[in-house]
Structures are given as structure tokens and as C-alpha cells.
Enzyme design. Structure first.
Site, PDB file in Angstrom:
ATOM      1  N   CYS A 135      16.265  37.815 -43.195  1.00  0.00           N
ATOM      2  CA  CYS A 135      16.933  39.104 -43.450  1.00  0.00           C
ATOM      3  C   CYS A 135      18.436  39.025 -43.243  1.00  0.00           C
ATOM      4  O   CYS A 135      19.052  39.976 -42.747  1.00  0.00           O
ATOM      5  CB  CYS A 135      16.353  40.216 -42.576  1.00  0.00           C
ATOM      6  N   ASP A 168      24.917  46.333 -33.169  1.00  0.00           N
ATOM      7  CA  ASP A 168      23.483  46.129 -33.361  1.00  0.00           C
ATOM      8  C   ASP A 168      22.981  45.205 -32.244  1.00  0.00           C
ATOM      9  O   ASP A 168      23.274  44.012 -32.236  1.00  0.00           O
ATOM     10  CB  ASP A 168      23.261  45.498 -34.742  1.00  0.00           C
ATOM     11  N   GLN A 170      18.901  41.807 -31.281  1.00  0.00           N
ATOM     12  CA  GLN A 170      18.659  40.493 -30.667  1.00  0.00           C
ATOM     13  C   GLN A 170      19.272  40.405 -29.276  1.00  0.00           C
ATOM     14  O   GLN A 170      18.708  39.811 -28.366  1.00  0.00           O
ATOM     15  CB  GLN A 170      19.264  39.359 -31.521  1.00  0.00           C
ATOM     16  N   LYS A 184      11.297  44.256 -29.595  1.00  0.00           N
ATOM     17  CA  LYS A 184      11.855  42.929 -29.303  1.00  0.00           C
ATOM     18  C   LYS A 184      12.079  42.750 -27.801  1.00  0.00           C
ATOM     19  O   LYS A 184      12.375  41.670 -27.323  1.00  0.00           O
ATOM     20  CB  LYS A 184      13.164  42.727 -30.061  1.00  0.00           C
ATOM     21  N   HIS A 215      22.356  41.133 -39.907  1.00  0.00           N
ATOM     22  CA  HIS A 215      21.016  41.351 -40.447  1.00  0.00           C
ATOM     23  C   HIS A 215      21.163  42.413 -41.530  1.00  0.00           C
ATOM     24  O   HIS A 215      22.063  43.257 -41.445  1.00  0.00           O
ATOM     25  CB  HIS A 215      20.151  41.860 -39.282  1.00  0.00           C
TER      26      HIS A 215
END
Lengths: 398, 136
Positions: free
Chosen positions: A356, A194, A197, A220, A117
Site C-alpha cells: 500500500c 500517521d 506503524q 496494530k 501509505h
């Protein structure tokens, strides 16, 4: 514990409206417990870590308990290794500026995967520009995966940082974090993961995988917006410069200098997002009652069902993994925006475009994708209505 | 362009009863607009704030009438733009500045149907038309 999809769904007030929500990878819907906790906070609003009146002290306890629950979620060894940020984006910027900027030297290398991303690419490009370091692209293979053999070829004695996602927000692919972490440390580099997600579907065990920095956003994970978690190993966080200056990030100051506060406060200048932390506490506490493995299997089964039906459509290209909670696809003869407009028309919330992740979209050789993302609150009816709407869109565009 | 007039658009859309039919017609209208050559598909001619690439250019004749040419990767946006350009083309800069595009789209029953983000996209195109007109 067992997972009851109907009961689970009933805890999300926004699902009472007519639309079909398949945009959870952008932001998850909020359970009633979070809304109520946030509401309660504002009804009695006070501050944390500053004032000593009884309401403020009671809130301090809950505020710090949220940190404990966040640490538990990712199996962080110490609570002070959990830094509250605005979100995963700020967390990565914090690592780039407070960790990397002072350490990187001209010619040093930061390996960034092609899956990333923009939030896990731009902060590295910025710090590279500031320090003369280089960002090295770790390309995806033809099948969309990341090869650790390929990574090994990119590693040199100049490699300082490997930045990689736990799960791609476009394809749902999950890189082999254990192996990447091992390689990073073999070369005396650090690994930044990261989890924006990934955390929703499989919370990272930062000790087991020996992760140096891990981040995710609360919103999220059924939580409030404007709140994120940065986990960092104590020894790294200790050595780092403060991120922002302001109230409560210091022990003492004068007009010549200041002495930073202890962890985690040295990274938390100013009145924090108290409402969000309190709301997130409610979510983390509530998540403990969820059988997450069964819920995840339920979600993946729903995606598999939808995936199979989509495969039968003409000229479709599915870019996401069959066993992921995301369903990203495009049509070779129809622009994604045309499908997206017609899905919106039918009250189906999806996301379309480059998501993104411009470099990845380019590597996938398409202009953009349509992404339907599923959560355990979605139902078979949602999947069927979505499929019907896609076919309807195709018939209009024929 | 323009192969149809504002009145013809009213007549055409008044016969359409469902949103599906209105979209089919919008998509058909997109075919009226020629594809812009590659050199016109430049960053300068691009309209931002759209989910797909949209380009718009303008020419002025000796009577100070403006003629717009537009293109888009998506067929629906191109169709919506075709409608806007049917309305804009042949008008002077002053006429365009005063023209209420949104009112026409409302009467065609197009604007109410679009989601808010798409309405914003259409508004971006209208703004760009007015902006280009004011500079010519």
C-alpha cells in the site's frame, strides 16, 4: 519492571499454533486479556452513552476510561481530544474532509511525503480535487530518509498541511517529527502524523512535538480491528464540521438544522464499536505493565540478528533500516512473489508486494518487497526458522 | 506450447514426492512458455487479484480451437499458468467451459499445497481462461 520474552509470548494464544508470525506490521496478534475482555462484553452485551440501566452505566464508565488511557498513551492534554474512529484510515479521511475541505482554497498546498501509505495520500488527493488545492510530493533522499532541508525548500506561503508518517510501513524509517512540526508551524501550516506503524514502537508525545493531528489503529497495537484513534488539538476540533450525521452527535435538531454535540461526540455518530473500545481498554491497561523500552530493544536486536544473516544472501537488497522492527528486502534476480509463495508453503507469515505504498516502492526502484515484521512476542527460533525458510526458497528457485 | 500433454503432466508429477520437488518442476515448466511481447502486457490483458502482474491472451484457429498465451512476473505463477494452458490449449470454448481444471491440479497434488490466497490466485487464472473462452 522488566521484560520477560517467554512470559510475554505466552500471553498470545495464537502463537501456540505451528506457524511463524512475522506480519505484525499488517496486524498485531491479540493478547488473552483483549480476547477475554471482548468475550465478557458480548456475554453481557449492552450499549453505551444512551441507556440508563445499571449495566449500561457501568459500561459507560469503562468506555470513557478507555479514552483516558488512549489520551495518556500519547500525552494528549484533554480526553475530549481523543476521537474514536474505525481506524487510522478513517481518521485521516475525517481530517481531510472535516478540517481541510472547508479551509483549502484553490492553489493551497498540501505537502505529503513520498514514504506515505496510501491512507495518508489518497484522502489528500481527494480533498485537493474537491478544493483545487495541490498535493506536493516531498521526495525521499537517495538513502531513503526525508530531509527537512529539502522540506524547507518546498514550503511556501501556500503551504497549509504537512502529512507525514511517524514510521514508514516499508522501510521502518522514522522522520524527524519534531523538526517537521516546527517548520509547519513556522509557516502557519498544520502537521498531520500517521502513527499507524509508529505507535507500536514509540507512542508519540503530541504535546512535546506540538502535533495538530495524530492517528493510529488499535489493531496494530495488540487491539481489536475496526477501531482507531484520532487526536486533534481542541481548538482545531472545535472549529471543524461534523464528520458523519446520526445519533448522539448532536444537541438538538429540527427539520431545518441541528446543533452539534460537544467534543468528542460531535465526531462519533451512531452506536460506536463498543466491543472494540472495551477490548482496547484491556490492552491499554495491560500495556502499562509492559516495559516497552526493553521490549523494543529486544525486538530490534532480533531484527538486527536476522538482518545480518540476510545480508549474506546473494543478490539481496535490504530496503529497511537496520534499527527498525521491520525487515523489507527484495532480490535483484527473483520476483518477491516467488519467495513469498515458498515462505507461505513453509508456514511463515510475511507480507509481500507494494505494501500500500506504490509511490515509495517506485522510488525504491523495485517491483515490491518481502516484509518480515517483528514484535516482542517473536523469538530467536522464529528468526532462525524464517532464515532457514528463505534459504530453502532460494535453493528451490536456483 | 503445448509441449506436454495432460497425461505427460500426470506421469511427470507422479514421480515427485516432496513439495520442494513439485515446485521445482512448476518453475521448470514456466520456461516452456515464451515471454509475451511488451504490447501484449497491457492492462486489458492483465488478471487482477494476483500479487504479481499476470497477463493472458487467446487466439482461435479455423477449427474453433483456442490457444492461450500467458506471462507473469513471478516464475511460480507462470509455471502454474503453463500447466493450466497445457490443459486448455487445443480445446474449443465449449470444452473449456466444461473442463474441471481444479480436479487436475488436485490429482497433480498442486492445489492442496497452495495456501488459500494462492488457490484464489489460481482460481482467478482459471476464471479468466473460461471467461476468455466464452467470449471467443
Amino acid at each position: 519492571m522488566n521484560f520477560d520474552p517467554i512470559f510475554f509470548r505466552s500471553q498470545f494464544p495464537s502463537l501456540q499454533s505451528e506457524g511463524i508470525y512475522l506480519d505484525s506490521a499488517a496486524t498485531a496478534l491479540k493478547p488473552l486479556v483483549m480476547i477475554e475482555a471482548t468475550n465478557r462484553y458480548y456475554l453481557n452485551a449492552t450499549t453505551v452513552l444512551r441507556s440508563k440501566h445499571s449495566q449500561a452505566l457501568a459500561l459507560d464508565a469503562q468506555y470513557e476510561l478507555a479514552r483516558v488511557l488512549a489520551a495518556d498513551l500519547i500525552n494528549a492534554p484533554f480526553n475530549h481530544e481523543i476521537i474514536w474512529t474505525k481506524g487510522a484510515t478513517e481518521s485521516i479521511n475525517l481530517v481531510a474532509q472535516s478540517y481541510a475541505r472547508n479551509r483549502l482554497q484553490s492553489g493551497d498546498e498540501i505537502i505529503v511525503s513520498e514514504l506515505e501509505h496510501h491512507s495518508n495520500l489518497i484522502p489528500w488527493l481527494q480533498v485537493a480535487e474537491q478544493t483545487g488545492a495541490k498535493v506536493i510530493k516531498w521526495e525521499i533522499e537517495a538513502d531513503g530518509t526525508l530531509s527537512t532541508q529539502h522540506l524547507q525548500l518546498l514550503m511556501t506561503n501556500k503551504t497549509r498541511i504537512i502529512a507525514v508518517t511517524q514510521m514508514s510501513n516499508v522501510t521502518g524509517y522514522q522522520p524527524n517529527i519534531a523538526k517537521i512540526s516546527q517548520l509547519a508551524h513556522q509557516y502557519n501550516a498544520i502537521i498531520v502524523v500517521d502513527g499507524a506503524q509508529g505507535v507500536i514502537h514509540d507512542a508519540m508525545d503530541v504535546q512535546r512535538y506540538d502535533i495538530d493531528f495524530y492517528t493510529f489503529s488499535a489493531h496494530k497495537l495488540y487491539g481489536p480491528t475496526g477501531l482507531g484513534v484520532l487526536y486533534g488539538k481542541s481548538e482545531l476540533l472545535q472549529q471543524m464540521n461534523c464528520w458523519q450525521g446520526g445519533g448522539k452527535m448532536l444537541k438538538t435538531t429540527s427539520f431545518t438544522d441541528f446543533k452539534p454535540a460537544n467534543l468528542p461526540y460531535k465526531f462519533e455518530a451512531g452506536t460506536p464499536n463498543i466491543a472494540a473500545v472495551i477490548g482496547f481498554y484491556a490492552v491499554l491497561d495491560w500495556l502499562k505493565t509492559l516495559d516497552s523500552n526493553t521490549a523494543e530493544r529486544y525486538t530490534i536486536d532480533l531484527v538486527r540478528y536476522t538482518y545480518k544473516k540476510l545480508c549474506a544472501l546473494p543478490n539481496i537488497k535490504i530496503h529497511s533500516r537496520a534499527n527498525s522492527p521491520l525487515l523489507s528486502f527484495s532480490f535483484t534476480d527473483i520476483h518477491h512473489d516467488d519467495i513469498a509463495i515458498l515462505l507461505t508453503e513453509q508456514n511463515i507469515a510475511i507480507r509481500n508486494g507494494e505494501l500500500c505504498a506504490q509511490p515509495l516502492i517506485k522510488a525504491l526502484n523495485c517491483k515490491g518487497v518481502i516484509r518480515a515484521s517483528f514484535m516482542p512476542y517473536n523469538s530467536q527460533t522464529d528468526a532462525d526458522k524464517f532464515l532457514f525458510a528463505v534459504e530453502n526458497a532460494l535453493s528451490i528457485l536456483k | 506450447m503445448p509441449l506436454v500433454t495432460q497425461d505427460q503432466l500426470y506421469a511427470l508429477f507422479s514421480t515427485l514426492n516432496t513439495w520442494q520437488d513439485r515446485y521445482r518442476e512448476i518453475i521448470k515448466l514456466a520456461k516452456l512458455m515464451p515471454i509475451l511481447p511488451e504490447e501484449a502486457r497491457s492492462i486489458e490483458n492483465q488478471i487482477y487479484g494476483c500479487e504479481n502482474h499476470v497477463w493472458l491472451i487467446v487466439e482461435k484457429n479455423s477449427q474453433h480451437q483456442l490457444n492461450f498465451y500467458g506471462d507473469s512476473e513471478g516464475r511460480i505463477v507462470k509455471g502454474l499458468m503453463t500447466i493450466l494452458l497445457i490443459l486448455a490449449n487445443g480445446k474449443t470454448a465449449v470444452e473449456i467451459a466444461e473442463f474441471d481444471f481444479a480436479a487436475v491440479l488436485k490429482r497433480l497434488k498442486i492445489i492442496d499445497e497452495l495456501s488459500e490466497s494462492r488457490q484464489l490466485g489460481v482460481q482467478n487464472i482459471i476464471n479468466k481462461i473460461k471467461n476468455l473462452a466464452s467470449m471467443n
